[in-house]
Design a protein around this motif. Sequence first.
Motif, PDB file in Angstrom:
ATOM      1  N   PHE A   1     -10.309  77.414  -0.856  1.00  0.00           N
ATOM      2  CA  PHE A   1      -8.945  77.935  -0.903  1.00  0.00           C
ATOM      3  C   PHE A   1      -8.758  78.851  -2.111  1.00  0.00           C
ATOM      4  CE2 PHE A   1      -8.304  74.102   1.742  1.00  0.00           C
ATOM      5  CZ  PHE A   1      -7.765  74.741   2.849  1.00  0.00           C
ATOM      6  N   THR A   2      -7.987  79.915  -1.920  1.00  0.00           N
ATOM      7  CA  THR A   2      -7.747  80.925  -2.956  1.00  0.00           C
ATOM      8  C   THR A   2      -6.255  81.212  -3.060  1.00  0.00           C
ATOM      9  OG1 THR A   2      -7.860  82.827  -1.459  1.00  0.00           O
ATOM     10  CG2 THR A   2      -9.956  81.995  -2.335  1.00  0.00           C
ATOM     11  N   SER A   3      -5.901  82.186  -3.882  1.00  0.00           N
ATOM     12  CA  SER A   3      -4.503  82.585  -4.016  1.00  0.00           C
ATOM     13  C   SER A   3      -4.140  83.683  -3.027  1.00  0.00           C
ATOM     14  CB  SER A   3      -4.231  83.068  -5.443  1.00  0.00           C
ATOM     15  OG  SER A   3      -4.966  84.257  -5.711  1.00  0.00           O
TER      16      SER A   3
ATOM     17  N   TRP B   1     -24.640  81.777  -3.701  1.00  0.00           N
ATOM     18  CA  TRP B   1     -23.565  82.363  -4.490  1.00  0.00           C
ATOM     19  C   TRP B   1     -23.506  81.633  -5.824  1.00  0.00           C
ATOM     20  CZ3 TRP B   1     -19.325  79.416  -6.074  1.00  0.00           C
ATOM     21  CH2 TRP B   1     -19.137  78.199  -5.419  1.00  0.00           C
ATOM     22  N   GLU B   2     -22.907  82.282  -6.813  1.00  0.00           N
ATOM     23  CA  GLU B   2     -22.784  81.679  -8.141  1.00  0.00           C
ATOM     24  C   GLU B   2     -21.327  81.697  -8.591  1.00  0.00           C
ATOM     25  OE1 GLU B   2     -25.210  83.508 -11.072  1.00  0.00           O
ATOM     26  OE2 GLU B   2     -27.116  82.987 -10.088  1.00  0.00           O
ATOM     27  N   PRO B   3     -20.871  80.651  -9.266  1.00  0.00           N
ATOM     28  CA  PRO B   3     -19.499  80.654  -9.800  1.00  0.00           C
ATOM     29  C   PRO B   3     -19.296  81.822 -10.763  1.00  0.00           C
ATOM     30  CG  PRO B   3     -20.461  78.460  -9.911  1.00  0.00           C
ATOM     31  CD  PRO B   3     -21.573  79.396  -9.542  1.00  0.00           C
ATOM     32  N   VAL B   4     -18.117  82.407 -10.704  1.00  0.00           N
ATOM     33  CA  VAL B   4     -17.783  83.510 -11.595  1.00  0.00           C
ATOM     34  C   VAL B   4     -17.407  82.981 -12.981  1.00  0.00           C
ATOM     35  CG1 VAL B   4     -16.164  85.413 -11.987  1.00  0.00           C
ATOM     36  CG2 VAL B   4     -17.025  84.961  -9.675  1.00  0.00           C
ATOM     37  N   ASP B   5     -16.688  81.866 -13.007  1.00  0.00           N
ATOM     38  CA  ASP B   5     -16.201  81.294 -14.263  1.00  0.00           C
ATOM     39  C   ASP B   5     -16.958  80.008 -14.593  1.00  0.00           C
ATOM     40  OD1 ASP B   5     -13.897  83.150 -14.671  1.00  0.00           O
ATOM     41  OD2 ASP B   5     -13.260  82.263 -12.767  1.00  0.00           O
ATOM     42  N   LEU B   6     -17.505  79.956 -15.787  1.00  0.00           N
ATOM     43  CA  LEU B   6     -18.233  78.766 -16.210  1.00  0.00           C
ATOM     44  C   LEU B   6     -17.283  77.584 -16.373  1.00  0.00           C
ATOM     45  CD1 LEU B   6     -20.580  80.374 -18.896  1.00  0.00           C
ATOM     46  CD2 LEU B   6     -21.096  79.844 -16.506  1.00  0.00           C
TER      47      LEU B   6
ATOM     48  N   GLU C   1     -12.249  73.623  -6.393  1.00  0.00           N
ATOM     49  CA  GLU C   1     -12.852  74.262  -5.215  1.00  0.00           C
ATOM     50  C   GLU C   1     -14.369  74.387  -5.371  1.00  0.00           C
ATOM     51  OE1 GLU C   1     -11.074  75.148  -2.094  1.00  0.00           O
ATOM     52  OE2 GLU C   1     -10.171  73.502  -3.228  1.00  0.00           O
ATOM     53  N   HIS C   2     -14.972  73.298  -5.800  1.00  0.00           N
ATOM     54  CA  HIS C   2     -16.438  73.220  -5.950  1.00  0.00           C
ATOM     55  C   HIS C   2     -16.987  74.340  -6.829  1.00  0.00           C
ATOM     56  CE1 HIS C   2     -16.324  70.130  -2.865  1.00  0.00           C
ATOM     57  NE2 HIS C   2     -15.644  70.957  -2.095  1.00  0.00           N
ATOM     58  N   GLY C   3     -16.187  74.738  -7.816  1.00  0.00           N
ATOM     59  CA  GLY C   3     -16.629  75.753  -8.762  1.00  0.00           C
ATOM     60  C   GLY C   3     -16.329  77.178  -8.357  1.00  0.00           C
ATOM     61  N   PHE C   4     -15.668  77.341  -7.207  1.00  0.00           N
ATOM     62  CA  PHE C   4     -15.440  78.708  -6.721  1.00  0.00           C
ATOM     63  C   PHE C   4     -14.338  79.418  -7.488  1.00  0.00           C
ATOM     64  CE2 PHE C   4     -13.632  81.835  -3.690  1.00  0.00           C
ATOM     65  CZ  PHE C   4     -14.769  82.618  -3.527  1.00  0.00           C
ATOM     66  N   ARG C   5     -13.257  78.693  -7.834  1.00  0.00           N
ATOM     67  CA  ARG C   5     -12.168  79.316  -8.588  1.00  0.00           C
ATOM     68  C   ARG C   5     -11.504  78.275  -9.496  1.00  0.00           C
ATOM     69  NH1 ARG C   5      -6.723  78.681  -6.861  1.00  0.00           N
ATOM     70  NH2 ARG C   5      -6.233  80.709  -7.752  1.00  0.00           N
ATOM     71  N   PRO C   6     -10.980  78.703 -10.642  1.00  0.00           N
ATOM     72  CA  PRO C   6     -10.302  77.769 -11.538  1.00  0.00           C
ATOM     73  C   PRO C   6      -8.844  77.575 -11.141  1.00  0.00           C
ATOM     74  CG  PRO C   6     -10.378  79.927 -12.539  1.00  0.00           C
ATOM     75  CD  PRO C   6     -11.087  80.050 -11.210  1.00  0.00           C
ATOM     76  N   GLY C   7      -8.221  76.560 -11.709  1.00  0.00           N
ATOM     77  CA  GLY C   7      -6.792  76.360 -11.499  1.00  0.00           C
ATOM     78  C   GLY C   7      -6.481  75.279 -10.489  1.00  0.00           C
TER      79      GLY C   7
END
Length: 377
Positions: free
Chosen positions: A65-67, A218-223, A228-234
Amino acid sequence: MIYLDNAATTPMSAAALDVYVKAATEYFANPSSLHEHGEKAKQLLETCRREISKLIHAKPSEIFFTSGGTEGNIRTLQSLYAANKHKGNHVITSVLEHPSVQTFFLALEKKGVDVSYLEVDSNGLIPLEQIERTLRPDTILASIQHVNSEIGVIQPINDIGNLLKKHGVLFHSDCVQSFGKLPIHVDQFPIDAISISSHKIYGPKGIGAVYLSRDTPWEPVDLLTTHEHGFRPGTVNTPGIAAFTTAASDAVKNQENSLNYIWELRNFFFEEMKEIQHLIKVEGSKNQQLPHIIGMGIKGFEGQYMLLTLDRFGICISTGSACQTGKQDPSIAMKALNKSAQEAKRFFRISIGLQTTKQEITTIADRIKNSVMGKGR
């Protein structure tokens, strides 16, 4: 008010709004919290993930899920590129893409990556042979939208995906305008990732989702990101996701009937415009077209004039993608179609929704005809 700007955003459905209020009231806890109410919210979140995955024939673990569509496009492309950049220095997109996709590729160019921008034909379609000519041994990633938001042309992403797969190129598609309106089966499409959004299908704004194939690296953008399993923060917007899921389920369930209804309204509009059809130029492909979007121009009239004239009567249309509003340059689609400055200024967009009625179509057609035929009197 007559609202005919549904490609920009749609009103929330009553069902989605009801679910949003219920979820915000009863499932407000953070799904990452370990207490009982956090677990309750997490269960709702995962139920929504399963439901969205079913709608596109994916696995729940492949849904993030994203914004919304913009974040979905950019973050997905960043994640795919980060994990695969060691394989080559060439990527592909088209001149017709959404600004969020163009932003990503412009950033890559500044880093020294070779970016090829595919041209489109007079109907806005990307010829397959052009893609084949553009492919190189070091091509690693391509992003080509499914449906364009300004002229509604449908790209043959199944054929494009087959071609890219044959050459081992990762394929992302911006499906924001097509999701819920056209069938999307990722288990049949040769595709690695898609982006979808809620507010184009009568759900809330600020919510979307990404499909990322479990077979695609794929790799997470933010460490240190855990959401969301590392896909996005927040913290995830659980009520928004629940409302999005409701809207998406309704859209897919009623997809065929909705599509037929919109085609009926589109055809009715042009019947009503017969008197001035010799002055009208409709953009896009007659054969590969989402009926919801009518991108057009009228000889002798600027699109901005038409927008302001109709707005006086409470009729909402646009002069292109809402993401480009305020810019003086021609719309992305008009530039991609190599329109002259005069032709580009004529462009305006009518986008039909499920709430649109035949009477409203008659009203806007009459207002346009009165404006055109009344000029100079």
